[in-house]
Design a protein around this motif. Structure first.
Motif, PDB file in Angstrom:
ATOM      1  N   TYR A   1      16.149 -11.886 -16.188  1.00 27.63           N
ATOM      2  CA  TYR A   1      16.630 -11.558 -14.840  1.00 27.63           C
ATOM      3  C   TYR A   1      16.457 -12.792 -13.967  1.00 27.63           C
ATOM      4  O   TYR A   1      15.355 -13.322 -13.837  1.00 27.63           O
ATOM      5  CB  TYR A   1      15.846 -10.369 -14.275  1.00 27.63           C
ATOM      6  CG  TYR A   1      16.230 -10.022 -12.851  1.00 27.63           C
ATOM      7  CD1 TYR A   1      17.567  -9.898 -12.476  1.00 27.63           C
ATOM      8  CD2 TYR A   1      15.259  -9.816 -11.879  1.00 27.63           C
ATOM      9  CE1 TYR A   1      17.929  -9.580 -11.170  1.00 27.63           C
ATOM     10  CE2 TYR A   1      15.600  -9.492 -10.563  1.00 27.63           C
ATOM     11  CZ  TYR A   1      16.944  -9.387 -10.224  1.00 27.63           C
ATOM     12  OH  TYR A   1      17.291  -9.080  -8.935  1.00 27.63           O
ATOM     13  N   LEU A   2      17.571 -13.273 -13.403  1.00 26.69           N
ATOM     14  CA  LEU A   2      17.538 -14.459 -12.540  1.00 26.69           C
ATOM     15  C   LEU A   2      17.049 -14.045 -11.161  1.00 26.69           C
ATOM     16  O   LEU A   2      17.669 -13.197 -10.516  1.00 26.69           O
ATOM     17  CB  LEU A   2      18.936 -15.072 -12.422  1.00 26.69           C
ATOM     18  CG  LEU A   2      19.513 -15.825 -13.611  1.00 26.69           C
ATOM     19  CD1 LEU A   2      18.491 -16.780 -14.198  1.00 26.69           C
ATOM     20  CD2 LEU A   2      20.046 -14.930 -14.691  1.00 26.69           C
ATOM     21  N   SER A   3      15.934 -14.632 -10.748  1.00 22.95           N
ATOM     22  CA  SER A   3      15.344 -14.231  -9.467  1.00 22.95           C
ATOM     23  C   SER A   3      14.437 -15.339  -8.963  1.00 22.95           C
ATOM     24  O   SER A   3      13.754 -15.991  -9.757  1.00 22.95           O
ATOM     25  CB  SER A   3      14.517 -12.959  -9.694  1.00 22.95           C
ATOM     26  OG  SER A   3      13.496 -12.851  -8.737  1.00 22.95           O
TER      27      SER A   3
ATOM     28  N   VAL B   1      13.251 -15.403 -14.431  1.00 21.03           N
ATOM     29  CA  VAL B   1      13.413 -16.855 -14.330  1.00 21.03           C
ATOM     30  C   VAL B   1      14.039 -17.245 -12.992  1.00 21.03           C
ATOM     31  O   VAL B   1      15.036 -16.662 -12.555  1.00 21.03           O
ATOM     32  CB  VAL B   1      14.291 -17.395 -15.489  1.00 21.03           C
ATOM     33  CG1 VAL B   1      14.494 -18.902 -15.355  1.00 21.03           C
ATOM     34  CG2 VAL B   1      13.665 -17.085 -16.840  1.00 21.03           C
ATOM     35  N   SER B   2      13.435 -18.259 -12.348  1.00 18.37           N
ATOM     36  CA  SER B   2      13.962 -18.845 -11.114  1.00 18.37           C
ATOM     37  C   SER B   2      14.435 -20.258 -11.436  1.00 18.37           C
ATOM     38  O   SER B   2      13.859 -20.916 -12.306  1.00 18.37           O
ATOM     39  CB  SER B   2      12.840 -18.906 -10.072  1.00 18.37           C
ATOM     40  OG  SER B   2      13.164 -19.824  -9.046  1.00 18.37           O
ATOM     41  N   ILE B   3      15.470 -20.748 -10.748  1.00 20.12           N
ATOM     42  CA  ILE B   3      15.847 -22.147 -10.995  1.00 20.12           C
ATOM     43  C   ILE B   3      15.275 -23.066  -9.922  1.00 20.12           C
ATOM     44  O   ILE B   3      15.539 -24.266  -9.921  1.00 20.12           O
ATOM     45  CB  ILE B   3      17.371 -22.356 -11.162  1.00 20.12           C
ATOM     46  CG1 ILE B   3      18.124 -21.944  -9.907  1.00 20.12           C
ATOM     47  CG2 ILE B   3      17.896 -21.656 -12.396  1.00 20.12           C
ATOM     48  CD1 ILE B   3      19.518 -22.582  -9.823  1.00 20.12           C
ATOM     49  N   GLY B   4      14.498 -22.547  -9.013  1.00 18.79           N
ATOM     50  CA  GLY B   4      13.870 -23.402  -8.006  1.00 18.79           C
ATOM     51  C   GLY B   4      13.491 -22.599  -6.782  1.00 18.79           C
ATOM     52  O   GLY B   4      13.954 -21.470  -6.605  1.00 18.79           O
ATOM     53  N   ASP B   5      12.682 -23.211  -5.931  1.00 19.48           N
ATOM     54  CA  ASP B   5      12.178 -22.499  -4.756  1.00 19.48           C
ATOM     55  C   ASP B   5      13.170 -22.525  -3.604  1.00 19.48           C
ATOM     56  O   ASP B   5      12.956 -23.202  -2.585  1.00 19.48           O
ATOM     57  CB  ASP B   5      10.825 -23.084  -4.324  1.00 19.48           C
ATOM     58  CG  ASP B   5       9.719 -22.634  -5.261  1.00 19.48           C
ATOM     59  OD1 ASP B   5       9.937 -21.637  -5.990  1.00 19.48           O
ATOM     60  OD2 ASP B   5       8.655 -23.267  -5.277  1.00 19.48           O
ATOM     61  N   TYR B   6      14.262 -21.844  -3.774  1.00 17.21           N
ATOM     62  CA  TYR B   6      15.254 -21.646  -2.716  1.00 17.21           C
ATOM     63  C   TYR B   6      15.978 -20.358  -3.066  1.00 17.21           C
ATOM     64  O   TYR B   6      15.931 -19.908  -4.215  1.00 17.21           O
ATOM     65  CB  TYR B   6      16.240 -22.819  -2.635  1.00 17.21           C
ATOM     66  CG  TYR B   6      16.635 -23.364  -3.980  1.00 17.21           C
ATOM     67  CD1 TYR B   6      15.999 -24.465  -4.530  1.00 17.21           C
ATOM     68  CD2 TYR B   6      17.635 -22.732  -4.728  1.00 17.21           C
ATOM     69  CE1 TYR B   6      16.333 -24.943  -5.788  1.00 17.21           C
ATOM     70  CE2 TYR B   6      17.984 -23.206  -5.980  1.00 17.21           C
ATOM     71  CZ  TYR B   6      17.323 -24.312  -6.494  1.00 17.21           C
ATOM     72  OH  TYR B   6      17.651 -24.772  -7.739  1.00 17.21           O
ATOM     73  N   VAL B   7      16.639 -19.759  -2.082  1.00 16.57           N
ATOM     74  CA  VAL B   7      17.260 -18.449  -2.338  1.00 16.57           C
ATOM     75  C   VAL B   7      18.781 -18.571  -2.309  1.00 16.57           C
ATOM     76  O   VAL B   7      19.372 -18.987  -1.313  1.00 16.57           O
ATOM     77  CB  VAL B   7      16.786 -17.403  -1.304  1.00 16.57           C
ATOM     78  CG1 VAL B   7      17.392 -16.038  -1.619  1.00 16.57           C
ATOM     79  CG2 VAL B   7      15.262 -17.311  -1.308  1.00 16.57           C
ATOM     80  N   LEU B   8      19.406 -18.207  -3.426  1.00 15.18           N
ATOM     81  CA  LEU B   8      20.868 -18.219  -3.544  1.00 15.18           C
ATOM     82  C   LEU B   8      21.406 -16.816  -3.247  1.00 15.18           C
ATOM     83  O   LEU B   8      20.633 -15.864  -3.156  1.00 15.18           O
ATOM     84  CB  LEU B   8      21.249 -18.628  -4.965  1.00 15.18           C
ATOM     85  CG  LEU B   8      20.845 -20.057  -5.347  1.00 15.18           C
ATOM     86  CD1 LEU B   8      20.674 -20.171  -6.844  1.00 15.18           C
ATOM     87  CD2 LEU B   8      21.880 -21.037  -4.855  1.00 15.18           C
ATOM     88  N   THR B   9      22.727 -16.702  -3.136  1.00 15.42           N
ATOM     89  CA  THR B   9      23.293 -15.388  -2.809  1.00 15.42           C
ATOM     90  C   THR B   9      23.333 -14.482  -4.037  1.00 15.42           C
ATOM     91  O   THR B   9      23.557 -13.286  -3.923  1.00 15.42           O
ATOM     92  CB  THR B   9      24.723 -15.526  -2.247  1.00 15.42           C
ATOM     93  OG1 THR B   9      25.501 -16.265  -3.191  1.00 15.42           O
ATOM     94  CG2 THR B   9      24.726 -16.224  -0.905  1.00 15.42           C
ATOM     95  N   GLY B  10      23.155 -15.044  -5.216  1.00 17.88           N
ATOM     96  CA  GLY B  10      23.180 -14.214  -6.423  1.00 17.88           C
ATOM     97  C   GLY B  10      22.679 -14.994  -7.627  1.00 17.88           C
ATOM     98  O   GLY B  10      22.414 -16.199  -7.546  1.00 17.88           O
ATOM     99  N   GLY B  11      22.597 -14.313  -8.758  1.00 17.46           N
ATOM    100  CA  GLY B  11      22.066 -14.943  -9.971  1.00 17.46           C
ATOM    101  C   GLY B  11      23.119 -15.669 -10.797  1.00 17.46           C
ATOM    102  O   GLY B  11      22.801 -16.223 -11.857  1.00 17.46           O
ATOM    103  N   GLU B  12      24.387 -15.690 -10.331  1.00 21.91           N
ATOM    104  CA  GLU B  12      25.454 -16.265 -11.166  1.00 21.91           C
ATOM    105  C   GLU B  12      25.274 -17.776 -11.377  1.00 21.91           C
ATOM    106  O   GLU B  12      25.377 -18.261 -12.509  1.00 21.91           O
ATOM    107  CB  GLU B  12      26.841 -15.968 -10.574  1.00 21.91           C
ATOM    108  CG  GLU B  12      27.317 -14.544 -10.801  1.00 21.91           C
ATOM    109  CD  GLU B  12      26.621 -13.503  -9.929  1.00 21.91           C
ATOM    110  OE1 GLU B  12      25.954 -13.897  -8.942  1.00 21.91           O
ATOM    111  OE2 GLU B  12      26.732 -12.304 -10.240  1.00 21.91           O
TER     112      GLU B  12
HETATM  113  N1  ADE Z   1      18.772 -15.649  -7.276  1.00 25.57           N
HETATM  114  C1  ADE Z   1      18.720 -16.064  -5.996  1.00 25.57           C
HETATM  115  N2  ADE Z   1      18.064 -17.214  -5.890  1.00 25.57           N
HETATM  116  C2  ADE Z   1      17.671 -17.556  -7.149  1.00 25.57           C
HETATM  117  C3  ADE Z   1      16.948 -18.654  -7.689  1.00 25.57           C
HETATM  118  N3  ADE Z   1      16.467 -19.639  -6.931  1.00 25.57           N
HETATM  119  N4  ADE Z   1      16.746 -18.676  -9.011  1.00 25.57           N
HETATM  120  C4  ADE Z   1      17.201 -17.678  -9.788  1.00 25.57           C
HETATM  121  N5  ADE Z   1      17.877 -16.631  -9.337  1.00 25.57           N
HETATM  122  C5  ADE Z   1      18.125 -16.552  -8.031  1.00 25.57           C
END
Ligand code: ADE
Length: 284
Positions: free
Chosen positions: A129-131, A174-185
């Motif tokens: 789960y991308l988060s 799994v996160s790709i970094g310390d910032y918040v995107l609008t979705g996991g795509e």
């Molecule tokens: N969804 C929103 N932000 C994300 C992030 N930084 N990494 C993975 N999933 C995300």
């Protein structure tokens, strides 16, 4: 390797992954990428997949059931494919068995063993789960995940997904970094790209996947191509020398220097020789 992406925006993911190296690897059959539209599993009149969160608060949540059904459909597809592969393998073994039996009389046992081994290797499916709450994605994590035959990536949207379905199906956050995107795509695409280039045959030469940035915790050395002189800057002499040992030595030194300057945090995890440590002490 087979990627299965659960998303509300399948075109976004597929359009982002159908070009260049990843697109070619798919065409060659080294990878498969399927994007499953979670909305196709919303069995209500408006095909809605989101609702208000209990307890109030901003935004909408993705509901548990459509996510669960989309996951179950993917799981079923994978299990069916595996069963078919197994059946074919067993069929093949049986014919081999018959051929061998005539000559040696002892092939049957060996084949049964091989088939059993095949069964043992069936591991539980990994569902990511991308988060932003997950472990930070890294080259090491990519290497670990590249060993999977199938990988399911679940992309959230809106304010996230009902916790109960996450508890039931997700194995890795799994996160790709310390910032918040609008979705996991986008994070899912980052993961597919990073993992795919570690799959044998995807890059033209497998050596380059091993020796690049972040392998060994060292950054890549600087590279140069023609012309020999550009804007008054010359290509370092050693690279024109044809002396391979010297070139390797120079590249390793440059990698160490570059890592020290740009990512000193990585250098702490890197194994340096006594001589290399002395070189750094002299320079800094
Ligand atoms: N969804 C929103 N932000 C994300 C992030 N930084 N990494 C993975 N999933 C995300």
């Amino acid at each position: 390797m087979n990627f299965h992406i659960l998303t509300l925006f399948p075109e976004m993911v597929m359009n982002g992954l159908n070009t260049s190296i990843i697109g070619r690897a798919v065409a060659k059959g080294l990878l498969t990428i399927e994007a499953v539209n979670i909305r196709d599993y919303a069995f209500n009149k408006h095909q809605s997949v989101d609702d208000y969160p209990y307890g109030g608060g901003a935004g909408m949540l993705m509901q548990a059931e459509p996510v669960f059904l989309a996951y179950k459909a993917v799981e079923e597809g994978i299990l069916n494919r595996k069963a078919e592969e197994k059946e074919k393998a067993e069929e093949k073994e049986k014919t081999k068995e018959k051929e061998k039996d005539v000559v040696t009389g002892e092939a049957a046992e060996e084949t049964a063993e091989e088939i059993l081994e095949h069964h043992e290797n069936d591991k539980p499916l990994r569902v990511v789960y991308l988060s932003p709450q997950g472990d930070t994605f890294s080259q090491k994590m990519a290497q670990d995940l590249a060993r999977e035959e199938d990988l399911i990536l679940l992309c959230g949207h809106y304010e996230g997904i009902d916790e109960r379905v996450l508890e039931e199906i997700v194995t890795d956050y799994v996160s790709i970094g310390d910032y918040v995107l609008t979705g996991g795509e986008l994070p899912a695409m980052v993961m597919v790209d990073t993992i795919s280039r570690l799959v044998p045959g995807v890059l033209h030469n497998d050596v380059s996947a091993e020796f690049e940035s972040f392998q060994d915790n060292l950054l890549e050395y600087p590279q140069y191509s023609r012309p020999e002189e550009w804007h008054g800057k010359k290509v370092p002499e050693v690279l024109l020398s044809g002396h391979h040992a010297n070139i390797e030595k120079w590249r390793r030194q440059q990698s160490i220097i570059r890592t020290k300057e740009r990512r000193p945090d990585l250098l702490e995890k890197c194994e340096l020789t006594e001589k290399e440590r002395r070189m750094l002490e002299e320079l800094y």
